[in-house]
Design an enzyme around this catalytic site. Structure first.
Site, short mmCIF file in Angstrom:
data_model
loop_
_atom_site.label_atom_id
_atom_site.label_comp_id
_atom_site.label_asym_id
_atom_site.label_seq_id
_atom_site.Cartn_x
_atom_site.Cartn_y
_atom_site.Cartn_z
N ASN A 1 0.49 -1.20 -0.28
CA ASN A 1 -0.23 0.19 -0.06
C ASN A 1 1.34 1.24 -0.21
O ASN A 1 0.92 2.46 -0.16
CB ASN A 1 -1.33 -0.14 1.15
CG ASN A 1 0.08 0.27 2.43
OD1 ASN A 1 0.98 -0.05 2.73
ND2 ASN A 1 -1.09 -0.41 3.51
N HIS B 1 -5.35 7.08 10.72
CA HIS B 1 -4.29 7.19 9.37
C HIS B 1 -4.96 6.99 8.13
O HIS B 1 -3.86 6.89 7.68
CB HIS B 1 -3.19 6.14 10.18
CG HIS B 1 -3.49 4.31 9.80
ND1 HIS B 1 -5.01 3.78 9.50
CD2 HIS B 1 -3.00 3.77 8.80
CE1 HIS B 1 -4.30 2.82 8.79
NE2 HIS B 1 -3.15 3.31 8.81
N GLY C 1 -6.33 8.32 1.35
CA GLY C 1 -7.43 7.37 1.39
C GLY C 1 -7.10 5.86 0.07
O GLY C 1 -6.46 6.16 0.34
N GLU D 1 1.85 9.52 -5.00
CA GLU D 1 0.52 10.27 -5.72
C GLU D 1 0.82 11.70 -5.63
O GLU D 1 0.89 12.80 -4.64
CB GLU D 1 -0.81 9.94 -4.60
CG GLU D 1 -1.89 9.99 -5.30
CD GLU D 1 -3.04 9.42 -4.74
OE1 GLU D 1 -2.78 7.68 -4.74
OE2 GLU D 1 -3.89 10.33 -4.24
N ASN E 1 3.06 4.59 12.90
CA ASN E 1 3.06 3.07 13.43
C ASN E 1 4.68 3.51 14.17
O ASN E 1 5.55 3.99 14.44
CB ASN E 1 3.69 2.34 12.91
CG ASN E 1 2.44 1.99 11.85
OD1 ASN E 1 1.48 1.82 11.81
ND2 ASN E 1 3.08 0.71 10.82
#
Lengths: 139, 480
Positions: free
Chosen positions: B202, B403, B378, B206, B329
């Site tokens: 993931n 998150h 998203g 972008e 994290n």
């Protein structure tokens, strides 16, 4: 016996064999199958692995994490396992050689990157003369 | 779990401490009725398990993007008293300081549109990404400890950023207690050559457009405007962080037995924060957190160079200013007010974002009146958000929020559902260019595989633990 399923962010290996060595061999092949993305892994070279742990679960997780390390640092994937595995008592041990291959073609494009073996949902048992294990791998 | 979970209000659920033996407090889950429908029982069980660890302060919390993890749920927040509580690698996760950063540009998406195709090609070619991606920065063995202590500043010192970037990173881009001596040779080996790489799964880079601004003053302070071209970057500590976690799960399993800590799940393995094992993990975890900040900073440097070439513009004219960088994290030693008293707490955020409210001393001066920027990616077909932390988050969630959208489908299910479809073409039809190296990545990461981020953001905004500042739509996505 080997089943592989990819879940949300992880994968599960389920394996069974009539010996501890056989079980670890199945897990090694499952790890390669998941990582190689369909490419063949040939027994072109060997890596020696020597591990000990206070229990069988820990030995199993440590073994798979050894494979993660070999893949991440050397691009090595096993095509089998030859050696000795003891899963009984509180001094579990693995002394083995892994035939396998580095730089498997298609790995980068088609494979899943296993990042760690975990204790999540871990099962290891001997029942009806068969060793069985279920282990979750973080992808 | 049905029947044992209580609804507190429109946005919060509670699992009482009576749910299972050993819980030291309740678990509180931020979810409205729509989110509740998709909650997984194993994730709720994990939230309850988290509450069994010693030294829990308040409740074990879960954000609306909660899903099942290892030990702690993803989307989990738990604070433990630093005097007698624990620290747990399972409360941080394998990808230590996986996080997100948002970079502004001076460009308007409309005027940049004709260059986007070329830009996405250049980004795909120039940003190392994918399974086992090489192509990262080779750091000399003698220099390998420098990013572990220096974090983002190490990358800036090596020409991959600007000094002013550091002020726009959580913790200034480096935690001060990093202990390279607590890091194994294996972690060092796995980390070698992976700095400046995106990874797979993931993780993404972008290119986006600001489509909506909800808080004009905050957006102005954060340097954002409607129609602006921006970049969002999501990655972490790569194999280095994974190896640190792997090493310390083993250490903590043995330590938990030694300290008499009963574990509801082996992945909750923990040790007292003040113990030798606890402190060594905290030192190694901070080294991994700093590695991740160095990684995101290095990728920022590469991204800026690619933009300059693609648009034929200089750094000054492009003005690619770092808006903010958040970890999702991590475990941090923070001071929080609990019951009128200030307490030193070890706050674990696993798939959760720090969301400090207005006036917090750790915020950059220009952001302080508005609260900390909270970046919420998203999926690659719909939207992402920039939120701001609130005082209510400080009071209720140890200054934490969600998150991301959170997965809805397993990878396998996503691949099955995508069979026969051309996901890249579908996204192109929506104006999103996607480039990725993995054959199945597009299917695994298709928009429907994730919850709708609108619902997740709706809950944190409704509950008052963050507020909307701006919304972004994806234009070009680079994935591993």
């Amino acid at each position: 016996m080997l089943e592989i399923s990819a879940e949300s962010g992880d994968a599960t290996l389920k394996a069974g064999a009539d010996s501890a060595e056989g079980l670890f061999r199945e897990l090694a092949l499952g790890f390669s199958s998941l990582s190689r993305g369909g490419a063949e892994v040939r027994p072109l070279e060997r890596r020696r692995v020597s591990l000990s742990a206070s229990d069988g679960e820990s030995l199993l997780v440590n073994f798979l994490n050894e494979l993660v390390f070999l893949l991440d640092t050397q691009g090595f994937l096993p095509a089998g396992l030859e050696g000795f595995v003891s899963l009984t008592g509180n001094a579990c041990r693995l002394e083995a050689e892994l035939p396998g291959e580095t730089a498997v073609p298609g790995l980068r494009r088609d494979g899943m990157l296993v990042k760690a073996a975990t204790y999540h949902g871990l099962k290891l048992e001997r029942r009806d003369g068969l060793w069985r294990a279920e282990v979750t791998l973080d992808l | 779990m049905n029947g044992r979970i209580e609804r507190l209000d429109e946005f919060r659920l509670r699992i009482p401490p009576s749910y299972k033996p050993g819980m030291n407090g309740p678990a509180v889950i931020y979810a409205d009725a729509a989110i509740e429908k998709d909650l997984e029982d194993p994730a709720l069980e994990q939230a309850a398990n988290t509450a069994t660890l010693p030294g829990l302060v308040g409740a074990a919390l879960a954000m609306p993007d909660i899903h099942s993890g290892y030990g702690f749920p993803i989307g989990g927040v738990a604070a433990f008293d630093a005097r007698d509580g624990v620290i747990s690698p399972g409360g941080v996760g394998y990808d230590i300081n996986c996080g997100v950063r948002l970079i502004a540009t001076s460009l308007e998406a409309g005027t940049a549109a004709k260059r986007l195709e070329d830009l996405s090609h250049r980004l795909y070619a120039g940003i190392p990404a994918g399974v086992g991606a090489g192509g990262g920065i080779r750091v000399d063995r003698r220099e390998q400890e420098a990013p572990l202590t220096g974090g983002a500043a190490w990358a800036v010192k090596n020409g991959l950023g600007r000094p002013e970037d550091l002020g726009a990173i959580e913790s200034g881009g480096a935690m001060p207690g990093a202990d390279p001596d607590a890091v194994s040779a294996r972690a060092m080996e796995r980390g070698r050559g992976q700095l400046g790489t995106l990874g797979s799964g993931n993780h993404f880079l972008e290119v986006q457009e600001v489509t909506d601004v909800y808080d004009e003053d905050a957006a102005r302070a954060f340097g954002l405007f409607r129609g602006q071209l921006t970049v969002m970057l999501h990655t972490g500590s790569r194999g280095f962080g994974h190896q640190v976690c792997t090493d310390f799960v083993e250490v903590m399993r043995a330590a938990a037995a030694r300290y008499g800590i009963a574990l509801a799940d082996p992945q909750l393995a923990a040790a007292p924060f003040r113990s030798t094992e606890g402190q060594r993990y905290f030192g190694a975890m901070q080294a991994a957190a700093n590695y991740a900040w160095a990684n995101r900073q290095a990728l920022t440097g590469l991204t800026r160079e690619i933009f300059e070439k693609a648009f034929g513009m200089g750094a000054k004219a492009l003005d690619m200013r770092l808006v903010y960088d958040v970890a999702h994290n991590i475990a941090k030693l923070e001071e929080h007010e609990v019951g009128g008293k200030k307490l030193a707490l070890v706050v674990h955020r696993k798939g959760a974002t720090r969301a400090f409210g207005p006036g917090h001393p750790e915020l950059p001066a220009e952001y302080a009146p508005y609260g900390q920027p909270v970046i919420i990616p998203g999926d690659m077909g719909r939207a992402s958000y920039l939120l701001a932390g609130t005082r209510r988050a400080m009071a209720e969630t140890f200054g934490s929020s969600c998150h991301g959208a959170g997965r809805l489908m397993s990878r396998g299910e996503a691949v099955r559902r995508a069979r026969g479809r051309r996901i890249a073409d579908e996204l192109a039809g929506k104006g999103v260019r996607v480039r990725c190296s993995g054959r199945e990545t597009l299917s695994e990461e298709m928009p429907e595989a994730y919850k709708d981020v609108e619902n997740v953001v709706g809950v944190v905004a409704g509950a008052g633990i963050a507020r909307r500042v701006a919304r972004f739509r994806p234009l070009a996505v680079i994935k591993g």
